[in-house]
Design a protein around this motif. Structure first.
Motif, PDB file in Angstrom:
ATOM      1  N   ALA A 172      -5.219  12.873  -3.118  1.00 29.44           N
ATOM      2  CA  ALA A 172      -5.541  11.759  -4.011  1.00 29.44           C
ATOM      3  C   ALA A 172      -6.978  11.817  -4.508  1.00 29.44           C
ATOM      4  O   ALA A 172      -7.367  11.081  -5.401  1.00 29.44           O
ATOM      5  CB  ALA A 172      -5.307  10.439  -3.291  1.00 29.44           C
ATOM      6  N   PHE A 173      -7.756  12.711  -3.939  1.00 24.80           N
ATOM      7  CA  PHE A 173      -9.178  12.751  -4.263  1.00 24.80           C
ATOM      8  C   PHE A 173      -9.427  13.384  -5.631  1.00 24.80           C
ATOM      9  O   PHE A 173      -8.862  14.411  -5.972  1.00 24.80           O
ATOM     10  CB  PHE A 173      -9.914  13.534  -3.172  1.00 24.80           C
ATOM     11  N   SER A 174     -10.249  12.727  -6.410  1.00 26.22           N
ATOM     12  CA  SER A 174     -10.695  13.315  -7.670  1.00 26.22           C
ATOM     13  C   SER A 174     -12.205  13.252  -7.660  1.00 26.22           C
ATOM     14  O   SER A 174     -12.792  12.311  -7.142  1.00 26.22           O
ATOM     15  CB  SER A 174     -10.165  12.491  -8.846  1.00 26.22           C
ATOM     16  N   ASP A 175     -12.853  14.263  -8.232  1.00 24.33           N
ATOM     17  CA  ASP A 175     -14.316  14.227  -8.220  1.00 24.33           C
ATOM     18  C   ASP A 175     -14.865  13.478  -9.430  1.00 24.33           C
ATOM     19  O   ASP A 175     -16.058  13.472  -9.662  1.00 24.33           O
ATOM     20  CB  ASP A 175     -14.901  15.641  -8.073  1.00 24.33           C
ATOM     21  N   ARG A 176     -13.970  12.874 -10.207  1.00 26.86           N
ATOM     22  CA  ARG A 176     -14.445  12.018 -11.296  1.00 26.86           C
ATOM     23  C   ARG A 176     -14.564  10.595 -10.767  1.00 26.86           C
ATOM     24  O   ARG A 176     -13.567  10.016 -10.303  1.00 26.86           O
ATOM     25  CB  ARG A 176     -13.473  12.036 -12.467  1.00 26.86           C
ATOM     26  N   MET A 177     -15.737  10.050 -10.814  1.00 28.49           N
ATOM     27  CA  MET A 177     -15.962   8.706 -10.285  1.00 28.49           C
ATOM     28  C   MET A 177     -15.015   7.701 -10.927  1.00 28.49           C
ATOM     29  O   MET A 177     -14.513   6.806 -10.271  1.00 28.49           O
ATOM     30  CB  MET A 177     -17.431   8.316 -10.517  1.00 28.49           C
ATOM     31  N   SER A 178     -14.744   7.903 -12.229  1.00 32.63           N
ATOM     32  CA  SER A 178     -13.883   6.929 -12.916  1.00 32.63           C
ATOM     33  C   SER A 178     -12.475   6.927 -12.324  1.00 32.63           C
ATOM     34  O   SER A 178     -11.842   5.876 -12.219  1.00 32.63           O
ATOM     35  CB  SER A 178     -13.828   7.242 -14.413  1.00 32.63           C
ATOM     36  N   ASP A 179     -11.974   8.093 -11.891  1.00 31.78           N
ATOM     37  CA  ASP A 179     -10.649   8.131 -11.266  1.00 31.78           C
ATOM     38  C   ASP A 179     -10.650   7.358  -9.950  1.00 31.78           C
ATOM     39  O   ASP A 179      -9.693   6.662  -9.614  1.00 31.78           O
ATOM     40  CB  ASP A 179     -10.239   9.584 -10.952  1.00 31.78           C
ATOM     41  N   MET A 180     -11.734   7.500  -9.204  1.00 30.98           N
ATOM     42  CA  MET A 180     -11.808   6.832  -7.915  1.00 30.98           C
ATOM     43  C   MET A 180     -11.908   5.317  -8.094  1.00 30.98           C
ATOM     44  O   MET A 180     -11.306   4.558  -7.346  1.00 30.98           O
ATOM     45  CB  MET A 180     -13.020   7.347  -7.126  1.00 30.98           C
ATOM     46  N   MET A 181     -12.664   4.897  -9.084  1.00 31.75           N
ATOM     47  CA  MET A 181     -12.769   3.463  -9.352  1.00 31.75           C
ATOM     48  C   MET A 181     -11.417   2.914  -9.789  1.00 31.75           C
ATOM     49  O   MET A 181     -11.027   1.828  -9.409  1.00 31.75           O
ATOM     50  CB  MET A 181     -13.808   3.184 -10.454  1.00 31.75           C
ATOM     51  N   LYS A 182     -10.716   3.720 -10.583  1.00 32.29           N
ATOM     52  CA  LYS A 182      -9.394   3.302 -11.052  1.00 32.29           C
ATOM     53  C   LYS A 182      -8.436   3.119  -9.876  1.00 32.29           C
ATOM     54  O   LYS A 182      -7.644   2.194  -9.851  1.00 32.29           O
ATOM     55  CB  LYS A 182      -8.816   4.346 -12.027  1.00 32.29           C
ATOM     56  N   LEU A 183      -8.541   4.022  -8.900  1.00 33.59           N
ATOM     57  CA  LEU A 183      -7.680   3.918  -7.719  1.00 33.59           C
ATOM     58  C   LEU A 183      -7.976   2.626  -6.955  1.00 33.59           C
ATOM     59  O   LEU A 183      -7.070   1.888  -6.576  1.00 33.59           O
ATOM     60  CB  LEU A 183      -7.871   5.148  -6.819  1.00 33.59           C
ATOM     61  N   GLU A 184      -9.255   2.334  -6.779  1.00 40.04           N
ATOM     62  CA  GLU A 184      -9.630   1.099  -6.088  1.00 40.04           C
ATOM     63  C   GLU A 184      -9.083  -0.121  -6.832  1.00 40.04           C
ATOM     64  O   GLU A 184      -8.532  -1.044  -6.226  1.00 40.04           O
ATOM     65  CB  GLU A 184     -11.159   0.983  -5.989  1.00 40.04           C
ATOM     66  N   LEU A 195       0.821  -1.216   0.000  1.00 42.01           N
ATOM     67  CA  LEU A 195       0.000   0.000   0.000  1.00 42.01           C
ATOM     68  C   LEU A 195       0.851   1.260   0.000  1.00 42.01           C
ATOM     69  O   LEU A 195       0.534   2.232  -0.674  1.00 42.01           O
ATOM     70  CB  LEU A 195      -0.943   0.007   1.203  1.00 42.01           C
ATOM     71  N   LEU A 196       1.950   1.237   0.741  1.00 43.20           N
ATOM     72  CA  LEU A 196       2.749   2.454   0.841  1.00 43.20           C
ATOM     73  C   LEU A 196       3.565   2.742  -0.410  1.00 43.20           C
ATOM     74  O   LEU A 196       4.124   3.810  -0.559  1.00 43.20           O
ATOM     75  CB  LEU A 196       3.637   2.412   2.086  1.00 43.20           C
ATOM     76  N   LYS A 197       3.596   1.775  -1.323  1.00 43.12           N
ATOM     77  CA  LYS A 197       4.253   2.047  -2.602  1.00 43.12           C
ATOM     78  C   LYS A 197       3.316   2.799  -3.547  1.00 43.12           C
ATOM     79  O   LYS A 197       3.730   3.254  -4.599  1.00 43.12           O
ATOM     80  CB  LYS A 197       4.689   0.729  -3.256  1.00 43.12           C
ATOM     81  N   ILE A 198       2.052   2.885  -3.171  1.00 41.12           N
ATOM     82  CA  ILE A 198       1.069   3.584  -4.008  1.00 41.12           C
ATOM     83  C   ILE A 198       0.917   4.995  -3.452  1.00 41.12           C
ATOM     84  O   ILE A 198       0.451   5.179  -2.336  1.00 41.12           O
ATOM     85  CB  ILE A 198      -0.283   2.819  -3.986  1.00 41.12           C
ATOM     86  N   PRO A 199       1.344   5.998  -4.221  1.00 43.81           N
ATOM     87  CA  PRO A 199       1.405   7.365  -3.668  1.00 43.81           C
ATOM     88  C   PRO A 199       0.066   7.905  -3.182  1.00 43.81           C
ATOM     89  O   PRO A 199       0.029   8.694  -2.257  1.00 43.81           O
ATOM     90  CB  PRO A 199       1.932   8.212  -4.829  1.00 43.81           C
ATOM     91  N   GLU A 200      -1.029   7.441  -3.782  1.00 40.65           N
ATOM     92  CA  GLU A 200      -2.341   7.963  -3.383  1.00 40.65           C
ATOM     93  C   GLU A 200      -2.780   7.450  -2.015  1.00 40.65           C
ATOM     94  O   GLU A 200      -3.716   7.961  -1.430  1.00 40.65           O
ATOM     95  CB  GLU A 200      -3.418   7.570  -4.410  1.00 40.65           C
TER      96      GLU A 200
END
Lengths: 435, 162
Positions: A381-393, A348-353
């Motif tokens: 790390a927050f983006s208000d585009r849902m697609s960015d958040m899904m991509k992060l997950e 997890l800590l290797k992922i900057p977000e």
């Protein structure tokens, strides 16, 4: 030139050190056999007599001791001295079972402080330092252990103990703390708390060294802490049964020096009990060579680490161990796959977000084990585009899957919603046990 | 194609009037659990902030709240201080006649220019107009193209007094 607390011992040639260990080991086995009914019984049952121990290699003939032995003989059944010889008690927190009691003679306390004084000197702590101790004082060995060693090397001690973070930060600034000792998770919390007050630990304090321990942590967290606070972070190691915090890495930061004149280290395969080669992970097993009140023979610490026997660049000849990455009894078995919380932290800590704050939740749905990781969302790390958040997950889930070989559900949660701790952090909730 | 052609011919008014056509939307991360919206609303109420437009996008465990308010800086601060994960996003407020076909025209203009909508939401103003809030991938290009087509964009200032 590196400075040593005890140059003769710390740089003693390896062969000479081994000879010294051998002499002390032979004395030790006779001492415990004669002074502790527990050890006499354990040796007899194992079919070994102190006279059988003639060389260092004979160590493996001796039986192991376990934390359970301390529990079974609670409170003082394993002690080798009467109460009149004791100078202090400590007791473990009992987070993983019944508490265990450790006793110290005056000499035990002296040896403990001496061990840590060597370590502190090896990272450059001395009389010009203001050492703030944010480990808990009391039955827990962290606070008092660091305290006496700090006094011994001549540092000015600021015994804040744990908790009351605002005041910790205020005193840190006002008194010019240069060294802070606490758990890594508490330090992360302190960085965050300071930031909320508009204080940067890097720019607004004199802190230059952090002594972190009492819980497993990863290289990634260490690097992050060093960068954010502008300090050098050192590992401190020890457990209450071995006395308390005893060892750190030196300023070369290439492993924790275990003082061979006081302790014999073995790294064993936790399942077979056989030694693993240098550099390979196994379970730490320690024999105490100087303890009087509660000596331990081949004590199964259950912490996982690696050993490096060759002398260090700093000139110290004693063996080193790597940062503790987990405990053999911390291991989770999920759908037959071994998972260590430390592995997850590392990914997890290797992922900057991803920030420092996350939690693993293990559950059983029907017959199937499931693992979920909750990750706190940070503003960066927050983006208000849902697609960015899904991509992060998906990115986090894919990274975990590739390392653990296990499907993990990733859940983003609000900043500040996971519990913060001022002592040992709790990163795993295993709900399977309560079913 | 036609629009691109037009654009190339037109002298580009660099940045003139562009900044004021950009609307600062407040975006906020919230877990999907009872009481979170109430907390957001309560914070805005206490700071006497008026919400102009509001929408929630949700994905199971969490939601993204997006809103346009009369005082976006104050809203950002009060929500951030309350511990929310909040950011400011640049969006456009496109004015439309409240008539059939208005949306179609705007969608066509943006589509022809190859501009991608990240999301959009609409509301009706007191002046009998409809307002479409959009986040696009290239905001400055979108402003130029919409203005070239005589489509009116509402400014932050107008929005505050809407």
């Amino acid at each position: 030139m590196p400075e040593y607390w005890d140059p003769e011992i710390e740089t003693m040639p390896v062969e000479k050190l081994k000879k010294l260990q051998e002499i002390k080991l032979k004395e030790l086995v006779h001492y415990v056999y004669e002074h502790s009914p527990f050890y006499k019984q354990r040796f007899d049952k194992h079919g070994v007599h102190p006279d059988d121990i003639k060389t260092l290699a004979d160590l493996t003939k001796l039986p192991f001791t376990f934390k359970q032995d301390l529990r079974d003989t609670y409170p003082t059944g394993m002690f080798c001295v009467p109460n009149s010889k004791l100078a202090r008690f400590h007791a473990s927190s009992g987070t993983t079972g019944k508490p265990t009691v450790v006793g110290y003679t005056k000499n035990d306390l002296e040896e403990w402080a001496d061990s840590l004084a060597r370590a502190f000197t090896s990272v450059g702590i001395g009389k010009d330092d203001v050492l703030q101790i944010s480990y808990g004082y009391g039955l827990f060995t962290g606070g008092l252990g660091v305290h006496y060693a700090s006094e011994k090397v001549g540092a000015s001690v600021l015994p804040t103990s744990s908790g009351n973070t605002e005041r910790q930060i205020e005193l840190m600034r006002d008194l010019g703390t240069t060294v802070l000792a606490c758990t890594p998770s508490y330090f992360s919390y302190m960085i965050e708390a300071a930031r909320k007050e508009g204080i940067s630990l890097k720019a607004d304090t004199k802190i230059k060294i952090g002594i972190f321990g009492a819980e497993p942590w990863s290289q990634e967290l260490k690097s992050r802490i060093e960068k954010e606070a502008g300090i050098k972070a050192y590992d401190i190691y020890g457990t209450s049964e071995l006395s308390g915090p005893l060892f750190t890495d030196c300023s070369e930061q290439c492993g924790i020096h275990i003082w061979a004149d006081k302790y014999i280290v073995e790294i064993l395969d936790p399942e077979t009990g056989k030694p693993v080669p240098d550099g390979e992970q196994g379970e730490l097993v320690i024999t105490t060579l100087t303890k009087e009140a509660l000596p331990l023979i081949r004590y199964r610490v259950r912490d996982l680490t690696r050993k490096f026997s060759e002398p260090c660049k700093c000139g110290r000849t004693h063996p080193r161990i790597s940062r503790i990455t987990g405990r053999s009894d911390d291991m989770l078995i999920i759908r037959g796959i071994n998972v260590f919380p430390g592995q997850v932290e590392s990914v997890l800590l290797k992922i900057p977000e991803v920030g420092e704050h996350f939690m693993l939740i293990v559950d059983r749905v029907g017959e199937l084990d499931t693992m979920k990781v909750k990750i706190e969302m940070s503003e960066s790390a927050f983006s208000d585009r849902m697609s960015d958040m899904m991509k992060l997950e998906q990115k986090v889930a894919a990274a975990l899957k590739s390392v653990l070989n296990l499907a993990v559900k990733v859940e983003l949660v609000e900043h500040g919603s996971l519990p913060r701790s001022t002592g040992k952090s709790k990163r795993v909730i295993d709900n399977r046990k309560t079913l | 194609m036609e629009i691109t052609f037009l654009l190339n011919k037109m002298p580009l008014k660099k940045g003139v009037g562009m900044e004021e056509k950009i609307i600062k939307q407040i975006s906020l991360f919230a877990e999907n659990k009872p009481g979170r919206l109430a907390k957001v609303a309560e914070k805005l109420k206490s700071a006497e902030i008026n919400i102009r437009a509001f929408t929630i996008a949700e994905s199971g465990d969490f939601g993204i709240i997006r809103m346009v308010v009369d005082r976006s800086e104050a809203a950002h601060r009060v929500l951030h201080d309350a511990g929310f994960t909040v950011s400011e996003t640049e969006v456009l407020g496109i004015e439309m006649e409240d008539l059939p076909g208005s949306m179609s025209r705007i969608a066509e203009v943006l589509g022809n220019a190859n501009l991608n909508l990240d999301y959009a939401y609409a509301f009706i103003t007191r002046a009998q107009k409809a307002l479409l809030i959009v986040r696009v991938n290239e905001i400055k290009k979108a402003i130029q193209i919409l203005q070239a087509q005589k489509i009116r964009l509402i400014s932050m200032e107008e929005l505050e007094t809407l």
